[in-house]
Design an enzyme around this catalytic site. Structure first.
Site, PDB file in Angstrom:
ATOM      1  N   ASP A 184      -7.085   5.498   4.776  1.00 30.76           N
ATOM      2  CA  ASP A 184      -7.329   6.395   5.909  1.00 30.76           C
ATOM      3  C   ASP A 184      -8.196   7.555   5.414  1.00 30.76           C
ATOM      4  OD1 ASP A 184      -5.435   5.344   8.195  1.00 30.76           O
ATOM      5  OD2 ASP A 184      -4.367   5.152   6.317  1.00 30.76           O
TER       6      ASP A 184
ATOM      7  N   GLY B 147       0.831  -1.205   0.000  1.00 28.59           N
ATOM      8  CA  GLY B 147       0.000   0.000   0.000  1.00 28.59           C
ATOM      9  C   GLY B 147       0.865   1.255   0.000  1.00 28.59           C
ATOM     10  N   HIS B 148       1.895   1.251   0.840  1.00 26.57           N
ATOM     11  CA  HIS B 148       2.819   2.393   0.858  1.00 26.57           C
ATOM     12  C   HIS B 148       3.549   2.501  -0.485  1.00 26.57           C
ATOM     13  CE1 HIS B 148       2.835   1.293   5.314  1.00 26.57           C
ATOM     14  NE2 HIS B 148       2.429   2.546   5.332  1.00 26.57           N
TER      15      HIS B 148
ATOM     16  N   GLN C  13      -8.658  10.630   7.560  1.00 25.32           N
ATOM     17  CA  GLN C  13      -7.382  11.334   7.665  1.00 25.32           C
ATOM     18  C   GLN C  13      -7.139  12.200   6.430  1.00 25.32           C
ATOM     19  OE1 GLN C  13      -3.512   9.743   9.324  1.00 25.32           O
ATOM     20  NE2 GLN C  13      -3.208   9.260   7.176  1.00 25.32           N
TER      21      GLN C  13
ATOM     22  N   GLY D 176      -3.210   7.594   1.298  1.00 29.84           N
ATOM     23  CA  GLY D 176      -4.053   6.470   0.924  1.00 29.84           C
ATOM     24  C   GLY D 176      -5.507   6.654   1.340  1.00 29.84           C
TER      25      GLY D 176
ATOM     26  N   SER E 134       0.085  -1.854   8.233  1.00 30.34           N
ATOM     27  CA  SER E 134       1.267  -2.258   9.015  1.00 30.34           C
ATOM     28  C   SER E 134       0.853  -3.084  10.218  1.00 30.34           C
ATOM     29  CB  SER E 134       2.022  -1.011   9.485  1.00 30.34           C
ATOM     30  OG  SER E 134       2.352  -0.197   8.389  1.00 30.34           O
TER      31      SER E 134
HETATM   32  P1  AMP Z   1       0.813   4.719   7.767  1.00 30.23           P
HETATM   33  O1  AMP Z   1       2.226   4.260   7.661  1.00 30.23           O
HETATM   34  O2  AMP Z   1      -0.138   3.651   8.183  1.00 30.23           O
HETATM   35  O3  AMP Z   1       0.680   6.003   8.539  1.00 30.23           O
HETATM   36  O4  AMP Z   1       0.357   5.074   6.283  1.00 30.23           O
HETATM   37  C1  AMP Z   1       1.089   5.969   5.493  1.00 30.23           C
HETATM   38  C2  AMP Z   1       0.292   6.269   4.249  1.00 30.23           C
HETATM   39  O5  AMP Z   1       0.052   5.057   3.539  1.00 30.23           O
HETATM   40  C3  AMP Z   1      -1.073   6.892   4.561  1.00 30.23           C
HETATM   41  O6  AMP Z   1      -1.351   7.894   3.600  1.00 30.23           O
HETATM   42  C4  AMP Z   1      -1.999   5.712   4.409  1.00 30.23           C
HETATM   43  O7  AMP Z   1      -3.322   6.061   4.055  1.00 30.23           O
HETATM   44  C5  AMP Z   1      -1.335   4.947   3.278  1.00 30.23           C
HETATM   45  N1  AMP Z   1      -1.758   3.548   3.294  1.00 30.23           N
HETATM   46  C6  AMP Z   1      -1.757   2.703   4.356  1.00 30.23           C
HETATM   47  N2  AMP Z   1      -2.275   1.510   4.013  1.00 30.23           N
HETATM   48  C7  AMP Z   1      -2.624   1.615   2.702  1.00 30.23           C
HETATM   49  C8  AMP Z   1      -3.226   0.723   1.759  1.00 30.23           C
HETATM   50  N3  AMP Z   1      -3.597  -0.512   2.095  1.00 30.23           N
HETATM   51  N4  AMP Z   1      -3.437   1.172   0.498  1.00 30.23           N
HETATM   52  C9  AMP Z   1      -3.088   2.431   0.134  1.00 30.23           C
HETATM   53  N5  AMP Z   1      -2.520   3.320   0.970  1.00 30.23           N
HETATM   54  C10 AMP Z   1      -2.286   2.917   2.234  1.00 30.23           C
END
Ligand code: AMP
Length: 295
Positions: free
Chosen positions: A165, A49-50, A168, A162, A201
């Site tokens: 969220d 996803g990241h 967010q 993403g 994560s």
């Molecule tokens: P995080 O590390 O969870 O704070 O996420 C960092 C970024 O990655 C945020 O913009 C999230 O929305 C995005 N993100 C997390 N999981 C996914 C996913 N499954 N698909 C797309 N983007 C994601």
């Protein structure tokens, strides 16, 4: 400290730990015409996803910066913060392979030199009090604080986040609007495992039994998507909540069907963007997901 993280002979990922060195590098890169700057803020423990955000940035930007920073101020639950997965070496390797140009991995003192109490605030109105905001007091205040600070440091032209969220993304758009920041938010679709579970994560902390149960969250959303035009929203929410809670590993915090621009509940189909959102604990792990029902 600048570290050149090298795996392939020809490819380098620049890794910065301090604000001053990152900013100098970005200034030089910008002077060399490596623009627009694309920015992907993360908390690490990277997954596909990241990496989809990195890919989107590489397609649209001349230089891609990814930050890895587990922001203490957005965790309302201290044990969630303490247990948040950290795997910086593996993350850097993934960023290198994805072709990311710059990784920024600051210490808490670099982000909050004056302590964690100071920082930007924004009046979020209803989106600051419903769903995630209601269940995680202080969470979005921490998100606003860290995203504003990171945007001030990186000064990107494009910000990639993403849809996973969803709320967010709305909060960050409010932040951008409130301060008139010259950055465009690009919201990228949610990446899912083959069975439909939204990548996160936190998934790596699920036991095999919890992982098997977790897929039911996305299945509930898919059910709502497939029946949104024919079934009563409130009835579907009630039924899906009961079904999910029948699994002893799952405790639903909320399922909501909302206006995608305001997050106000939608009780009957109407024109305009509509989104279904879910938050639930699977074992001790809190997961969220959402799906667009109508654009
Ligand atoms: P995080 O590390 O969870 O704070 O996420 C960092 C970024 O990655 C945020 O913009 C999230 O929305 C995005 N993100 C997390 N999981 C996914 C996913 N499954 N698909 C797309 N983007 C994601």
């Amino acid at each position: 400290m600048l570290i050149l993280f090298k795996l392939l002979k020809t490819s380098y990922l620049k890794v910065f730990q301090t604000v001053s060195e990152l900013r100098q590098y970005l200034l030089d890169a910008s002077n060399l015409g490596k623009t627009p700057i694309g920015f992907v803020p993360t908390m690490g423990a990277l997954h596909a996803g990241h990496l989809a955000l990195i890919t989107a940035s590489k397609q649209q930007a001349g230089l891609t910066v990814c930050s890895i920073f587990v922001n203490p101020t957005q965790f309302n639950d201290k044990s969630d913060y303490d247990k948040y997965p950290m795997q910086t070496d593996a993350d850097l390797e993934m960023l290198l392979h994805a072709g990311c140009d710059v990784a920024f991995i600051p210490a808490v003192s670099e982000i909050y030199p004056g302590g964690t109490d100071a920082g930007a605030t924004v009046d979020l109105g209803y989106i600051g009090s419903t769903l995630e905001a209601a269940h995680r007091p202080g969470h979005f205040e921490g998100v606003v604080q860290v995203v504003k600070r990171l945007l001030d440091i990186v000064e990107p032209d494009l910000l990639f986040m993403g849809q996973k969220d969803f709320q967010q993304c709305m909060v960050v758009q409010r932040l951008i609007d409130a301060f008139g920041l010259p950055v465009k938010l690009v919201v990228c679709p949610t990446e899912r495992e083959a069975d439909g579970l939204a990548m996160s994560s936190r998934n790596m902390r699920l036991t095999p039994d919890e992982r098997a149960a977790a897929v039911k969250l996305s299945q509930a959303l898919f059910y709502i998507r497939d029946h949104f035009r024919t079934e009563d929203p409130e009835k579907m929410i009630a039924e899906q909540t009961v079904q999910l809670n029948a699994d002893p590993l799952i405790r639903v915090e909320y399922i909501a069907i909302t206006d995608g621009r305001t997050l106000e509940p939608v009780t009957a189909p109407k024109p305009g963007r509509t989104v279904a959102l879910i938050a639930a604990k699977v074992g001790d792990i809190r997961l969220i997901d959402n799906i667009i029902l109508q654009q």
